[in-house]
Design an enzyme around this catalytic site. Structure first.
Site, PDB file in Angstrom:
ATOM      1  N   CYS A 168      17.833  52.651 -22.133  1.00 39.43           N
ATOM      2  CA  CYS A 168      19.216  52.554 -21.684  1.00 39.43           C
ATOM      3  C   CYS A 168      19.627  53.870 -21.029  1.00 39.43           C
ATOM      4  O   CYS A 168      19.072  54.917 -21.339  1.00 39.43           O
ATOM      5  CB  CYS A 168      20.129  52.290 -22.871  1.00 39.43           C
ATOM      6  SG  CYS A 168      19.613  50.889 -23.861  1.00 39.43           S
TER       7      CYS A 168
ATOM      8  N   ARG B 123      15.525  53.165 -14.848  1.00 37.95           N
ATOM      9  CA  ARG B 123      15.080  53.076 -16.238  1.00 37.95           C
ATOM     10  C   ARG B 123      14.891  51.620 -16.680  1.00 37.95           C
ATOM     11  O   ARG B 123      14.305  51.370 -17.726  1.00 37.95           O
ATOM     12  CB  ARG B 123      16.113  53.756 -17.161  1.00 37.95           C
ATOM     13  CG  ARG B 123      16.268  55.232 -16.885  1.00 37.95           C
ATOM     14  CD  ARG B 123      17.554  55.776 -17.479  1.00 37.95           C
ATOM     15  NE  ARG B 123      17.471  56.007 -18.902  1.00 37.95           N
ATOM     16  CZ  ARG B 123      17.208  57.170 -19.461  1.00 37.95           C
ATOM     17  NH1 ARG B 123      16.965  58.221 -18.715  1.00 37.95           N
ATOM     18  NH2 ARG B 123      17.172  57.306 -20.761  1.00 37.95           N
TER      19      ARG B 123
ATOM     20  N   TRP C 166      19.128  48.130 -21.850  1.00 35.27           N
ATOM     21  CA  TRP C 166      17.837  47.444 -21.886  1.00 35.27           C
ATOM     22  C   TRP C 166      17.793  46.797 -23.258  1.00 35.27           C
ATOM     23  O   TRP C 166      17.715  47.483 -24.278  1.00 35.27           O
ATOM     24  CB  TRP C 166      16.719  48.463 -21.695  1.00 35.27           C
ATOM     25  CG  TRP C 166      15.351  47.895 -21.874  1.00 35.27           C
ATOM     26  CD1 TRP C 166      14.683  47.738 -23.050  1.00 35.27           C
ATOM     27  CD2 TRP C 166      14.481  47.417 -20.862  1.00 35.27           C
ATOM     28  NE1 TRP C 166      13.452  47.185 -22.821  1.00 35.27           N
ATOM     29  CE2 TRP C 166      13.303  46.978 -21.489  1.00 35.27           C
ATOM     30  CE3 TRP C 166      14.597  47.313 -19.469  1.00 35.27           C
ATOM     31  CZ2 TRP C 166      12.236  46.447 -20.776  1.00 35.27           C
ATOM     32  CZ3 TRP C 166      13.529  46.790 -18.773  1.00 35.27           C
ATOM     33  CH2 TRP C 166      12.365  46.362 -19.421  1.00 35.27           C
TER      34      TRP C 166
ATOM     35  N   ASN D 119      21.587  54.693 -26.708  1.00 32.55           N
ATOM     36  CA  ASN D 119      20.205  54.465 -26.284  1.00 32.55           C
ATOM     37  C   ASN D 119      19.325  54.712 -27.500  1.00 32.55           C
ATOM     38  O   ASN D 119      19.460  55.748 -28.146  1.00 32.55           O
ATOM     39  CB  ASN D 119      19.849  55.462 -25.158  1.00 32.55           C
ATOM     40  CG  ASN D 119      18.378  55.399 -24.769  1.00 32.55           C
ATOM     41  OD1 ASN D 119      17.721  54.385 -24.960  1.00 32.55           O
ATOM     42  ND2 ASN D 119      17.879  56.492 -24.218  1.00 32.55           N
ATOM     43  N   GLY D 120      18.438  53.773 -27.832  1.00 33.53           N
ATOM     44  CA  GLY D 120      17.546  54.001 -28.976  1.00 33.53           C
ATOM     45  C   GLY D 120      17.625  52.868 -29.974  1.00 33.53           C
ATOM     46  O   GLY D 120      18.112  51.775 -29.660  1.00 33.53           O
TER      47      GLY D 120
ATOM     48  N   GLU E 200      -9.606  61.524 -28.349  1.00 36.25           N
ATOM     49  CA  GLU E 200      -8.498  61.875 -27.444  1.00 36.25           C
ATOM     50  C   GLU E 200      -8.103  63.352 -27.624  1.00 36.25           C
ATOM     51  O   GLU E 200      -7.838  64.060 -26.652  1.00 36.25           O
ATOM     52  CB  GLU E 200      -7.307  60.941 -27.707  1.00 36.25           C
ATOM     53  CG  GLU E 200      -5.992  61.322 -27.058  1.00 36.25           C
ATOM     54  CD  GLU E 200      -6.014  61.361 -25.534  1.00 36.25           C
ATOM     55  OE1 GLU E 200      -7.048  61.040 -24.925  1.00 36.25           O
ATOM     56  OE2 GLU E 200      -4.997  61.752 -24.951  1.00 36.25           O
TER      57      GLU E 200
ATOM     58  N   LYS F 117      -8.166  66.078 -24.654  1.00 35.69           N
ATOM     59  CA  LYS F 117      -6.982  66.859 -24.283  1.00 35.69           C
ATOM     60  C   LYS F 117      -7.320  68.345 -24.238  1.00 35.69           C
ATOM     61  O   LYS F 117      -6.953  69.055 -23.307  1.00 35.69           O
ATOM     62  CB  LYS F 117      -5.831  66.652 -25.288  1.00 35.69           C
ATOM     63  CG  LYS F 117      -5.039  65.410 -25.227  1.00 35.69           C
ATOM     64  CD  LYS F 117      -4.054  65.290 -24.088  1.00 35.69           C
ATOM     65  CE  LYS F 117      -4.706  64.675 -22.890  1.00 35.69           C
ATOM     66  NZ  LYS F 117      -4.769  63.243 -22.834  1.00 35.69           N
TER      67      LYS F 117
ATOM     68  N   GLU G  28      -9.663  69.166 -21.229  1.00 33.55           N
ATOM     69  CA  GLU G  28      -9.164  69.084 -19.858  1.00 33.55           C
ATOM     70  C   GLU G  28      -8.135  70.145 -19.530  1.00 33.55           C
ATOM     71  O   GLU G  28      -8.042  70.553 -18.366  1.00 33.55           O
ATOM     72  CB  GLU G  28      -8.684  67.670 -19.493  1.00 33.55           C
ATOM     73  CG  GLU G  28      -7.535  67.112 -20.241  1.00 33.55           C
ATOM     74  CD  GLU G  28      -7.175  65.684 -19.774  1.00 33.55           C
ATOM     75  OE1 GLU G  28      -7.582  65.257 -18.702  1.00 33.55           O
ATOM     76  OE2 GLU G  28      -6.456  65.007 -20.518  1.00 33.55           O
TER      77      GLU G  28
ATOM     78  N   HIS H 257     -25.041  63.258 -39.295  1.00 32.94           N
ATOM     79  CA  HIS H 257     -26.174  62.711 -38.543  1.00 32.94           C
ATOM     80  C   HIS H 257     -26.485  63.538 -37.297  1.00 32.94           C
ATOM     81  O   HIS H 257     -27.098  63.030 -36.358  1.00 32.94           O
ATOM     82  CB  HIS H 257     -25.896  61.250 -38.171  1.00 32.94           C
ATOM     83  CG  HIS H 257     -25.725  60.375 -39.362  1.00 32.94           C
ATOM     84  ND1 HIS H 257     -26.769  60.047 -40.195  1.00 32.94           N
ATOM     85  CD2 HIS H 257     -24.617  59.818 -39.900  1.00 32.94           C
ATOM     86  CE1 HIS H 257     -26.314  59.293 -41.181  1.00 32.94           C
ATOM     87  NE2 HIS H 257     -25.010  59.148 -41.032  1.00 32.94           N
TER      88      HIS H 257
ATOM     89  N   LYS I 141      -4.453  63.254 -11.126  1.00 35.49           N
ATOM     90  CA  LYS I 141      -3.665  62.372 -11.998  1.00 35.49           C
ATOM     91  C   LYS I 141      -4.163  60.932 -11.886  1.00 35.49           C
ATOM     92  O   LYS I 141      -4.239  60.219 -12.873  1.00 35.49           O
ATOM     93  CB  LYS I 141      -2.179  62.457 -11.603  1.00 35.49           C
ATOM     94  CG  LYS I 141      -1.255  61.649 -12.489  1.00 35.49           C
ATOM     95  CD  LYS I 141      -1.217  62.191 -13.902  1.00 35.49           C
ATOM     96  CE  LYS I 141      -0.426  61.306 -14.850  1.00 35.49           C
ATOM     97  NZ  LYS I 141      -0.812  61.532 -16.259  1.00 35.49           N
TER      98      LYS I 141
END
Ligand code: AGP
Length: 604
Positions: A2, A27, A74, A98-99, A477, A481, A484, A500, A599
């Site tokens: 929202c 949005r 929304w 909003n939320g 991940e 991160k 990169e 192992h 990107k």
């Protein structure tokens, strides 16, 4: 997400509220409304659908106010309708939000017992009633603090109070809110873009802050109610959409955007009123006997997390493969396979080729994509959207957690569609998912503790990440991160796999980051940490309060939020992102545009 705007103006605000709402259209929304103080009374105008519909209402019933608030909604709690559109009104209070207010059902019950009646199905209306109740006993600032103290969830709000003709109040927790400083006029907005047409002098509220603006001043208070100052910055209004706010890098901002991104994403899958979880686009998830996820990099780790859930919750066999391999492998696929491409950009060449290959095989294809106009979004049979907003940092953060959130919701939807869980369990899981935005905000609050680890970690040549179950892909991940953006060599392993082979790498100079909030497998990970400790490996354990009690003596412990293990792979993402971020900052690396990376990778 929202959108919110509030203006304490010197001249009529109707047109400016509308102008701002138009800027917030990006949005996504399904209704809009404004309210303003007119002769000591607050009046509102609302309409379902586009802002054009609201303008038509205003053409016949203009709002002649110099102080007002506006909102694009929304839908989360309650369908898109004029009744559910904001602003909501209770007694002297008119409010936009909003939320998600997680404890709205309890609050609504208790307010109903106190004789309050509700006109909408929204969670927002309870805030208006609570504040109105508090205003019977307290002045506005104290009443606002007392109201906020009763709320659980992630939110930003804007408020008008009848009888307070030159006052707009706002508050934030989890969802952003800015204060705009004009010339004899003041503003609040859900982002810099909302106030961009009127001022470029902006202060960003901190987590838990609330604010009262009048014509000339903004009185800002922290969550304890203490008056605080937040720096006022000059921003380029045209660039506000992709503005870094108070953050040093887009990546840091995007880590903190995650509660909002996640909440907005989940609202496309969950009806919080009924607790029902559904796949967008009317896809019948019971019609498939297998899921094939194709993706690259971070998106493939989101897919790998989902695999645990599709199989465990829905009993649906799920394969996950990096698209660059899948596309050339000539895999054997069964006709009742749902192929899901996961991609932030929707343009990654390998993922797109894998998606097209699946289509050629006659499979139903879906795309979990953030850029909704992208090629994958257009070519897949169905779009499963993420709503992370534009992600600028090359290192994916909010797109990743939005993908995880969307896929988690889809796994719950598949489990319900296949009769693997009953309505009560579906409701329990959807309720848990709706807690994720708040928990993500709590996890991001570990920033200072994590920053303190960076100087030591930045000296490492190699770093290992360990996790078990659905936290194993999060370990992968975490390692990606770090690699990169800090250029430190890092690898993620399933904790049980350490012995192992990778254990040969352990020495005093090889930090091991263990992602292990307490869950049924925690004890096993404790054994793995003992193996590391016995070989002198420095351990950083990212866990919860319960897990911290069993941490090895020599471990540095970061204590994150306590939550159901179902949410761990989502809620424990911000700490590993922040860790990579601060190590990269420590090393002086170009965080947002790391060397050699793009990107969107539109080549093979
Ligand atoms: C993530 O930090 C990376 N930059 C990268 O792995 C990325 O996730 C991958 O290239 C896939 O991109 P996509 O989500 O736009 O398809």
């Amino acid at each position: 997400m929202c959108g919110i705007i509030g203006i304490v103006g010197e001249s009529p605000v109707q047109d400016r509220l509308i102008e701002s709402l138009k800027r917030l259209e990006y949005r996504g929304y399904d209704s809009a409304g404004i309210a303003g103080c007119v002769d000591g009374q607050v009046e509102r105008r609302r309409a379902k659908g586009k802002i054009r519909a609201l303008e038509e209402v205003l053409a016949s019933e203009p709002l002649n106010a110099k102080v007002g608030i506006g909102h694009t909604r929304w839908a989360t709690h309650g369908a898109p309708s004029e009744t559910n559109a904001h602003p909501h009104k209770a007694g002297r209070v008119t409010l936009v939000h909003n939320g998600i207010i997680e404890n709205y059902a309890e609050l609504r019950d208790s307010l109903t017992r106190r004789g309050r009646t509700f006109e909408s199905e929204t969670d927002t209306e309870v805030i208006a009633h609570l504040l109105d109740c508090e205003l019977e006993k307290k002045p506005p600032i104290e009443a606002m603090k007392a109201t906020l103290d009763q709320l659980t969830g992630a939110y930003a709000i804007g408020v008008l109070i009848e009888g307070e003709d030159a006052l707009v109040m706002g508050a934030r927790r989890g969802s952003p809110l800015v204060v705009g400083y004009g010339d004899g006029e003041m503003f609040i907005g859900s982002d810099a873009l909302a106030v961009g047409p009127f001022t470029n002098r902006i202060a960003y509220l901190d987590e838990g802050d609330f604010v009262a603006i009048d014509h000339k001043t903004a009185r800002i208070f922290d969550e304890t109610g203490q008056p605080v100052q937040r720096p006022v910055r000059t921003v380029a209004a045209s660039a506000a959409l992709v503005e870094k706010g108070n953050y040093r890098h887009f990546m840091e901002k995007e880590i903190h955007d995650q509660p909002d991104a996640c909440q907005h994403t989940l609202s496309a899958y969950i009806d919080p009123t009924t607790g029902k979880v559904q796949a967008p686009g009317g896809v019948d998830l019971a019609a498939f006997d297998r899921i094939q996820i194709v993706a690259c990099g971070t998106a493939s780790y989101a897919g790998s997390i989902a695999r645990y859930l599709f199989e465990r919750l829905a009993g649906l066999p799920c394969d996950v493969e990096v698209a660059s391999e899948f596309r050339y492998r000539q895999p054997a696929v069964s006709p009742k396979t749902l192929a899901i491409a996961v991609s932030q950009s929707g343009e990654t060449a390998d993922t797109l080729a894998a998606l097209r290959w699946c289509k050629q095989q006659g499979l139903t294809t879906a795309a979990v994509v953030n850029v909704h106009e992208s090629t994958m979004a257009r070519e897949a049979d169905v779009l499963f959207p993420t709503h992370a907003g534009p992600e600028i940092g090359v290192a994916s953060t909010k797109a990743f957690t939005s993908q995880v959130a969307a896929l988690m919701a889809l796994a719950v939807a598949a489990a319900a569609a296949r009769g693997r869980i009953d309505a009560m369990e579906e409701k329990r899981l959807s309720k848990l998912l709706l807690e994720a935005p708040r928990l993500l905000a709590d996890a991001a609050q570990l920033e200072d503790e994590i920053r303190a680890l960076a100087p030591e970690l930045a000296k490492a040549r190699d770093v290992l990440y360990l996790g078990r179950g659905a936290l194993f892909p999060l370990a992968l991940e975490g390692a990606l991160k770090l690699k990169e953006i800090s250029y430190i060599h890092a690898e993620g392993y399933a904790a049980g796999e350490l012995k192992h082979g990778p254990i040969a790498l352990i020495d005093e100079a090889t930090p091991v980051i263990v992602i292990a909030p307490s869950d049924p497998l925690f004890e096993k990970t404790v054994s793995n940490m003992s193996e590391v400790a016995a070989r002198g490996g420095p351990i950083i354990l990212i866990t919860d309060t319960e897990g911290a009690k069993n941490a090895p003596a020599n471990a540095r412990v970061i204590v994150g939020p306590t939550c159901d293990p179902f949410l761990h792979p989502l809620v424990y993402a911000p700490p590993i992102q922040l860790l990579a971020y601060y190590v990269a900052v420590q090393k002086g690396a170009d965080v947002d545009q790391p060397r050699n990376l793009a990107k969107s990778v539109t080549v093979e």
